[in-house]
Design an enzyme around this catalytic site. Structure first.
Site, mmCIF file in Angstrom:
data_model
loop_
_atom_site.group_PDB
_atom_site.id
_atom_site.type_symbol
_atom_site.label_atom_id
_atom_site.label_comp_id
_atom_site.label_asym_id
_atom_site.label_seq_id
_atom_site.Cartn_x
_atom_site.Cartn_y
_atom_site.Cartn_z
ATOM 1 N N ASN A 116 -3.816 9.089 3.837
ATOM 2 C CA ASN A 116 -2.599 8.398 4.259
ATOM 3 C C ASN A 116 -2.526 8.185 5.772
ATOM 4 O O ASN A 116 -1.499 7.754 6.296
ATOM 5 C CB ASN A 116 -1.363 9.181 3.798
ATOM 6 C CG ASN A 116 -1.190 9.137 2.294
ATOM 7 O OD1 ASN A 116 -1.472 8.119 1.656
ATOM 8 N ND2 ASN A 116 -0.738 10.242 1.718
ATOM 9 N N HIS B 15 0.411 4.287 -2.667
ATOM 10 C CA HIS B 15 0.068 5.648 -2.261
ATOM 11 C C HIS B 15 1.158 6.635 -2.648
ATOM 12 O O HIS B 15 0.861 7.804 -2.944
ATOM 13 C CB HIS B 15 -0.195 5.699 -0.755
ATOM 14 C CG HIS B 15 -1.574 5.266 -0.382
ATOM 15 N ND1 HIS B 15 -2.422 6.025 0.406
ATOM 16 C CD2 HIS B 15 -2.281 4.147 -0.696
ATOM 17 C CE1 HIS B 15 -3.577 5.397 0.566
ATOM 18 N NE2 HIS B 15 -3.506 4.246 -0.097
ATOM 19 N N ARG C 255 0.825 -1.211 0.000
ATOM 20 C CA ARG C 255 0.000 0.000 0.000
ATOM 21 C C ARG C 255 0.859 1.262 0.000
ATOM 22 O O ARG C 255 0.529 2.267 -0.644
ATOM 23 C CB ARG C 255 -0.919 -0.016 1.222
ATOM 24 C CG ARG C 255 -1.930 1.116 1.255
ATOM 25 C CD ARG C 255 -2.773 1.065 2.506
ATOM 26 N NE ARG C 255 -3.794 2.107 2.508
ATOM 27 C CZ ARG C 255 -4.215 2.720 3.603
ATOM 28 N NH1 ARG C 255 -3.737 2.381 4.790
ATOM 29 N NH2 ARG C 255 -5.145 3.647 3.529
ATOM 30 N N HIS D 218 -5.833 -5.545 -2.751
ATOM 31 C CA HIS D 218 -6.675 -5.658 -1.557
ATOM 32 C C HIS D 218 -6.890 -7.110 -1.133
ATOM 33 O O HIS D 218 -7.648 -7.367 -0.202
ATOM 34 C CB HIS D 218 -8.029 -4.985 -1.797
ATOM 35 C CG HIS D 218 -7.957 -3.496 -1.824
ATOM 36 N ND1 HIS D 218 -8.991 -2.693 -2.253
ATOM 37 C CD2 HIS D 218 -6.952 -2.651 -1.466
ATOM 38 C CE1 HIS D 218 -8.630 -1.415 -2.161
ATOM 39 N NE2 HIS D 218 -7.399 -1.373 -1.688
#
Length: 329
Positions: free
Chosen positions: A96, A69, A65, A194
């Site tokens: 975040n 991001h 992740r 995910h």
């Protein structure tokens, strides 16, 4: 007519320049970029991370992740790692707030610095870490391009503007990915990241308690699954409780994510939305078959490489930081 032709010509020239610039950036990324300047660095990173993964089974999801991001926030340049003293950095943006893995990247960077001072970028370490996180959790082993340099400007606004929303539909998600030169296929493939990790209740509570603004529940949710989520969260404002993003196999990189989506047990609205478009729904359904795993692994590797090219700094652009959280003045 002349003005129209001039505008058309100017636009065409601009597009050529932009495409050429993007191609140049990609060309400067390469496999084995550090073979001469820091030989064995990818093995060094992997060895460091394997020990950390063994000690914390939740870390792989965090590092995957973290890379996503960073790339979507302002390009894959490690600016997400930069700390600010006044709350203006990317890492201080609401999207975040639950991102983790900063310390792990910093620790790996310190080990790499001891071997090859000021040679390997934090951005490349993040790309390697995401790759190793996927492979450690039984996902594909793939090569990553390297040669990125680190940026030194981190703005909260970039994260707020470019990170896809957790409740976005396919049209919205496709737009966010297109902005980064990624396709709809990249979107439905990368959504399967995910298959690892968890989400805090506020990320999906609207689906349980206020789906249309009338205190109702998302009717597309599997009833038993919704009942379980409601029991876990206990209310829309519970920020402490979490739920796996993949209801089938939350710690293994596999097809469990797609199986969850297909059976209406997707946690986030953006994941559930994949069933509402004929193209993405077809991909989801195809990936519910166990025999499709090799295709998924190959697709995921390609899309991760595509994502890793977003807004990269190469050549003399950017810097190589000694520590990932502080830029060089």
């Amino acid at each position: 007519m002349a003005a129209s032709l001039l505008q058309s010509s100017s636009l065409s020239l601009l597009l050529v320049v932009l495409v050429a610039a993007a191609s140049t950036a990609r060309a400067q990324l390469q496999y084995g970029f550090y073979n001469t300047t820091c030989p064995g660095v990818e093995d060094l990173v992997r060895t460091e991370l394997l020990a950390k993964f063994a000690a914390d089974v939740t870390l792989p999801a965090g590092l995957l992740r973290l890379h996503f991001h960073d790339c979507f926030g302002a390009g894959c340049d490690a600016t997400l790692l930069l700390k600010s003293h006044n709350g203006t950095a990317q890492r201080d943006a609401d999207p975040n707030s639950t991102v983790r893995g900063y310390e792990a990247i910093e620790a790996v960077k310190a080990t790499v610095e001891a071997a090859c001072p000021l040679v390997v970028s934090c951005a490349d370490i993040m790309a390697m870490a995401a790759r190793d996180a996927v492979n450690f959790t039984q996902g594909p082993a793939y090569q990553v391009e390297t040669g990125r340099r680190d940026g030194n400007v981190s703005r909260k606004e970039d994260a707020l503007r470019f990170l896809p929303p957790a409740d976005g539909n396919v049209t919205v998600l496709t737009h966010y990915f297109a902005v980064q030169n990624l396709t709809m296929k990249d979107m439905v493939v990368l959504s399967a990241a995910h298959t690892l990790g968890v989400a805090h209740c506020p990320s999906f509570s609207a689906r349980l308690y206020n789906y249309t603004g009338a205190g109702d529940q998302d009717p597309s949710l599997d009833a038993d699954y919704a009942k379980n989520l409601t029991a876990v969260c206990g209310g829309p404002s519970n920020v402490a409780s979490v739920q796996p993003l993949d209801a089938v196999s939350p710690t293994t990189f596999d097809l469990g994510y797609y199986q969850s989506v297909a059976t209406h047990r997707a946690l986030l609205g953006s994941d559930a939305a994949l069933l509402n478009d004929s193209l993405t729904a077809a991909y989801v359904q195809f990936m519910t078959n166990a025999s499709s795993v090799d295709t998924f692994f190959a697709d995921f590797a390609v899309s991760m490489i595509n994502m890793g090219r977003i807004g990269v700094r190469t050549g003399t652009d950017g810097e190589i930081r000694a520590t990932c959280q502080v830029y060089v003045d």
